[in-house]
Design an enzyme around this catalytic site. Structure first.
Site, PDB file in Angstrom:
ATOM      1  N   CYS A 136      18.741   9.956 -12.850  1.00  0.00           N
ATOM      2  CA  CYS A 136      17.917   9.844 -12.314  1.00  0.00           C
ATOM      3  C   CYS A 136      16.664  10.595 -11.521  1.00  0.00           C
ATOM      4  O   CYS A 136      16.995  12.074 -11.350  1.00  0.00           O
ATOM      5  CB  CYS A 136      18.730   9.630 -10.422  1.00  0.00           C
ATOM      6  SG  CYS A 136      17.474   8.730  -9.260  1.00  0.00           S
ATOM      7  N   GLU A 137      15.323   9.819 -11.928  1.00  0.00           N
ATOM      8  CA  GLU A 137      14.285  10.493 -11.844  1.00  0.00           C
ATOM      9  C   GLU A 137      13.501  10.570 -10.419  1.00  0.00           C
ATOM     10  O   GLU A 137      12.948  12.171  -9.724  1.00  0.00           O
ATOM     11  CB  GLU A 137      12.716  10.189 -12.771  1.00  0.00           C
ATOM     12  CG  GLU A 137      12.156   8.778 -11.885  1.00  0.00           C
ATOM     13  CD  GLU A 137      11.528   7.995 -12.582  1.00  0.00           C
ATOM     14  OE1 GLU A 137      10.954   7.405 -11.849  1.00  0.00           O
ATOM     15  OE2 GLU A 137      11.544   8.123 -13.257  1.00  0.00           O
ATOM     16  N   HIS A 138      14.616  10.671  -9.275  1.00  0.00           N
ATOM     17  CA  HIS A 138      14.589  10.636  -8.096  1.00  0.00           C
ATOM     18  C   HIS A 138      14.720  11.446  -7.574  1.00  0.00           C
ATOM     19  O   HIS A 138      14.690  12.856  -6.662  1.00  0.00           O
ATOM     20  CB  HIS A 138      14.596   9.828  -6.822  1.00  0.00           C
ATOM     21  CG  HIS A 138      13.555   8.524  -7.638  1.00  0.00           C
ATOM     22  ND1 HIS A 138      14.124   6.766  -7.658  1.00  0.00           N
ATOM     23  CD2 HIS A 138      12.745   8.127  -7.938  1.00  0.00           C
ATOM     24  CE1 HIS A 138      13.266   5.739  -7.516  1.00  0.00           C
ATOM     25  NE2 HIS A 138      12.726   6.936  -7.779  1.00  0.00           N
ATOM     26  N   HIS A 139      16.587  11.943  -7.928  1.00  0.00           N
ATOM     27  CA  HIS A 139      16.984  13.626  -7.116  1.00  0.00           C
ATOM     28  C   HIS A 139      17.114  14.079  -8.535  1.00  0.00           C
ATOM     29  O   HIS A 139      18.208  15.072  -7.965  1.00  0.00           O
ATOM     30  CB  HIS A 139      18.079  12.759  -6.262  1.00  0.00           C
ATOM     31  CG  HIS A 139      17.797  11.570  -5.417  1.00  0.00           C
ATOM     32  ND1 HIS A 139      17.808  10.371  -5.365  1.00  0.00           N
ATOM     33  CD2 HIS A 139      16.726  12.201  -3.913  1.00  0.00           C
ATOM     34  CE1 HIS A 139      16.980   9.898  -4.535  1.00  0.00           C
ATOM     35  NE2 HIS A 139      17.263  10.786  -3.042  1.00  0.00           N
ATOM     36  N   GLN A 177      17.146   2.662 -13.263  1.00  0.00           N
ATOM     37  CA  GLN A 177      18.437   2.227 -14.730  1.00  0.00           C
ATOM     38  C   GLN A 177      17.409   0.624 -14.792  1.00  0.00           C
ATOM     39  O   GLN A 177      16.719   0.456 -15.939  1.00  0.00           O
ATOM     40  CB  GLN A 177      19.236   1.528 -13.510  1.00  0.00           C
ATOM     41  CG  GLN A 177      19.940   1.205 -14.390  1.00  0.00           C
ATOM     42  CD  GLN A 177      21.212   0.641 -13.883  1.00  0.00           C
ATOM     43  OE1 GLN A 177      22.005   1.663 -12.879  1.00  0.00           O
ATOM     44  NE2 GLN A 177      22.141  -0.633 -14.276  1.00  0.00           N
ATOM     45  N   HIS A 205      25.720   5.885  -9.577  1.00  0.00           N
ATOM     46  CA  HIS A 205      24.366   6.629  -9.237  1.00  0.00           C
ATOM     47  C   HIS A 205      25.389   7.809  -8.608  1.00  0.00           C
ATOM     48  O   HIS A 205      25.750   7.370  -7.320  1.00  0.00           O
ATOM     49  CB  HIS A 205      23.285   6.018  -8.912  1.00  0.00           C
ATOM     50  CG  HIS A 205      22.548   5.041 -10.278  1.00  0.00           C
ATOM     51  ND1 HIS A 205      21.345   5.079 -10.261  1.00  0.00           N
ATOM     52  CD2 HIS A 205      23.082   4.060 -10.266  1.00  0.00           C
ATOM     53  CE1 HIS A 205      21.098   4.696 -10.774  1.00  0.00           C
ATOM     54  NE2 HIS A 205      21.845   3.244 -11.043  1.00  0.00           N
ATOM     55  N   CYS A 207      23.261  10.188  -6.875  1.00  0.00           N
ATOM     56  CA  CYS A 207      22.612  10.369  -5.637  1.00  0.00           C
ATOM     57  C   CYS A 207      23.325   9.217  -4.790  1.00  0.00           C
ATOM     58  O   CYS A 207      23.166   9.136  -3.457  1.00  0.00           O
ATOM     59  CB  CYS A 207      20.983   9.971  -6.068  1.00  0.00           C
ATOM     60  SG  CYS A 207      21.351   8.022  -6.363  1.00  0.00           S
TER      61      CYS A 207
END
Length: 245
Positions: A136-139, A177, A205, A207
């Site tokens: 995940c590019e956010h976390h 995703q 996920h 996250c």
């Protein structure tokens, strides 16, 4: 008009308009877009073949900096990077991260490798339950799941293992995703020009499991339908039924 008057007009500041009492410069029309030579659009469509943002040489050159960044992270977490259990951890983490994102080093043309074959087959081809691992590019935590791919050939078929390789290229990057699903479908479409493509991803996920709402059994399902998979309800339903069976 006299030359003196014309020069004075040219030297005047741009006209302004008022908005809520504030003076704003008058907007100039946007510059005209350049006209491209015939055939440029086809070149743009093929640009996906050359997408590569990292090389093996980049990995070797950047590994010390990446390891140093992990050392800083350990210190910032209150750990001692010099203790026995953590001495090699920054290097291990750095090489692991490079592996997790190795999709940046590959292109679709690398993977296809002459695996497109002329074949007079016009029935649906499906490869389902392709294992997928991504970050995940956010976390920067994993999301894992299954990818299901179907397409209707248009006089050409792709080696079945190459569908899994396409998934690998795009999943081994920092991702969301939704984008991953579309990238896989578009790559297959541009490589084969099939009648239609359908891609469905089911993933868990971390996250959402390890942090945040901490819902252990939640799954995210995304789909991209192109061509007849999008336009024809019966084709779409056949694909969705087959991947569930």
């Amino acid at each position: 008009m006299e030359k003196g008057k014309l020069g004075a007009l040219l030297e005047q500041p741009p006209r302004t308009v008022s908005c809520n009492g504030y003076a704003l410069p008058e907007e100039k029309p946007p510059p005209e877009k350049p006209r491209y030579a015939q055939g440029t659009s086809a070149q743009c469509l093929d640009s996906w073949k050359e997408e590569r943002t990292r090389s093996e040489e980049d990995n070797e050159m950047n590994l010390p900096n990446l390891a140093a960044a992990y050392t800083t992270i350990l210190r910032s977490l209150g750990e001692d990077p010099e203790r026995q259990g953590l001495l090699r951890t920054p290097w291990r983490a750095a090489t692991a991260m490079q592996f997790f994102t190795k999709g940046y080093q590959e292109t679709i043309s690398d993977v296809l490798n002459d695996a497109i074959f002329d074949e007079d087959h016009d029935e649906m081809v499906i490869v389902k339950d392709i294992d997928m691992f991504s970050l995940c590019e956010h976390h920067l935590v994993p999301f894992v799941g299954k990818v299901h791919i179907g397409y209707l050939p248009n006089k050409q078929v792709l080696g079945l293992s190459k569908l899994a390789r396409i998934v690998e290229i795009y999943s081994r990057r920092l991702q969301v995703q939704e984008r991953l699903t579309k990238q896989i479908a578009v790559a297959i479409t541009e490589a084969l020009q099939p009648t239609g493509v359908g891609v469905v991803i089911e993933a868990t996920h971390m996250c959402m499991v390890m942090r945040g709402v901490q819902k252990m059994n939640s799954k995210t399902v995304t789909s991209t339908m192109l061509g007849v998979f999008r336009e024809d309800a019966k084709t779409r339903e056949e694909f969705l039924t087959l991947i569930r069976s």
